[in-house]
Motif scaffolding. Structure first.
Motif: not given
Length: 387
Positions: A146-163, A165-175
């Motif tokens: 939710d906070r990522a969306r508020e900040l405009g991090m539109n290419d980020t999808s968190f699946m856990n709090v640790t980082g 590996p998860d195939p859907n746990h992704l973000t970008t250098a920009h975000d």
């Protein structure tokens, strides 16, 4: 409404208004080995350099920057304190990867968890804080997204709090640069991010000392470092987000997908060095500084100080001259008390070659109370009679 106008030849800029053209740096995307990279101005988010900065990639433990943002926000609102204690769950104690070997049922302070997250990137401490803050890891992950969306991090999808590996746990250098910029608004974790060595005692009896050595080696050899977060998994490879400040300029650099830890640190330093060599912030008024003084009627004092509630600055290439800009203060005429410190009474306007580059609201430094009748009588009427 009529205005009282004061003109100054100064340089000024608020980040959201003017986009400064980016001039060529001595580095190119091809000269970096990291798969993705970005360099931004931390004050306004302006991109100074990028390489595949919107490519979605695994961020590894850089994920924890968002967790630290949420922790900092709760601390800023007074919802948690460093001295508060939390009880470690079975789930937190069972986390693999980087950890401080917490035991189920032991108690720890928020401060010790922040040390462990910031310095060792401890997964067990991260899960413990997620559960403490939001009741569950799932609740924390939702808050992170939710906070990522508020900040405009539109290419980020968190699946856990640790980082982990998860195939859907992704973000970008920009975000990542965006959430690093957000973390810089607070100073609750700066102390730990810039500490090279420390220790915490873990276990129900607190009989096991865990020595913490910061994973960010830039602490010892980069001038002006504000903090940073490393990350590594086999999928993500070596990653790093780091912020540094020199004089009045703050920059954020991110590299993802480096083949070795040596490459990530070298390329972060290269990006920051190029940024500091080619760009600068010139701050003419920090937030809360007095920018001018103006007259007021019906108040005890004849004038009051005027301030800006934001930094008044200009971000530009390093050879820019102050004389190129004109700043005007436009203040409402015939101001009368009472005046509230949260109500604007004018604005500052930046011009260059006749073109408006930015406008910034100005406020009374403090509330200006209306002078009471008795006080007004004594200070004015009787004074005139005596004369």
């Amino acid at each position: 409404m009529k205005k009282f106008i004061a003109i100054f030849f100064l340089m000024l800029m608020a980040a959201s208004v003017l986009t400064v053209p980016v001039y060529g740096l001595a580095i190119t995307p091809e000269s970096l080995q990291s798969r993705s990279a970005i360099l931004i101005n931390a004050d306004d988010g302006q991109v100074l350099f990028e390489k595949s900065s919107n490519d979605k990639m695994a961020p590894a433990s850089i994920t924890k920057i968002m967790l630290l943002v949420l922790i900092s926000e709760k601390m800023d609102r007074g919802e948690i304190t460093l001295e508060q204690e939390l009880t470690i769950s079975e789930n937190a104690a069972g986390m693999g990867g980087s950890q401080i070997y917490l035991e189920e049922g032991e108690t720890q302070t928020v401060e010790n968890m922040l040390k462990a997250i910031s310095m060792r990137s401890a997964n067990d401490a991260s899960v413990a804080m997620a559960e403490f803050l939001f009741g569950s890891v799932e609740g924390c992950v939702k808050a992170m997204n939710d906070r990522a969306r508020e900040l405009g991090m539109n290419d980020t999808s968190f699946m856990n709090v640790t980082g982990l590996p998860d195939p859907n746990h992704l973000t970008t250098a920009h975000d990542i640069a965006v959430m690093t910029k957000e973390l810089l608004k607070y100073d609750y974790v700066n102390k730990y991010m810039l500490t090279w060595m420390d220790s915490v005692y873990v276990g129900k009896e607190k009989d096991s000392e865990q020595v913490l050595v910061n994973t960010n080696r830039l602490i010892n050899n980069y001038d002006g470092l504000l903090g940073g977060k490393t990350g590594f998994t086999n999928e993500a490879k070596y990653c790093l987000s780091a912020a540094a400040r020199r004089n009045d300029t703050t920059l954020i650099a991110v590299v993802l997908g480096s083949d070795t830890t040596k490459i990530r640190f070298a390329e972060i330093q290269k990006l920051l060095n190029e940024g500091f060599a080619n760009y600068k912030n010139i701050i003419f008024h920090s937030r809360g500084d007095v920018v001018t003084t103006v007259p007021v009627y019906c108040a005890k004092d004849e004038s009051f100080n005027v301030v800006s509630k934001e930094n008044i600055y200009y971000f530009t290439e390093s050879n820019c001259k102050v004389e190129d800009f004109t700043l005007e203060y436009e203040i409402d005429e015939n101001l009368k008390a009472p005046l509230g410190s949260e109500v604007p009474i004018g604005k500052a306007v930046l011009y260059k070659e006749g073109k408006v580059l930015g406008e910034y609201l100005l406020y009374p430094e403090k509330n200006i109370d209306k002078e009471g009748f008795f006080s007004f009588y004594l200070n004015n009427v009787l004074e005139n009679i005596i004369k």
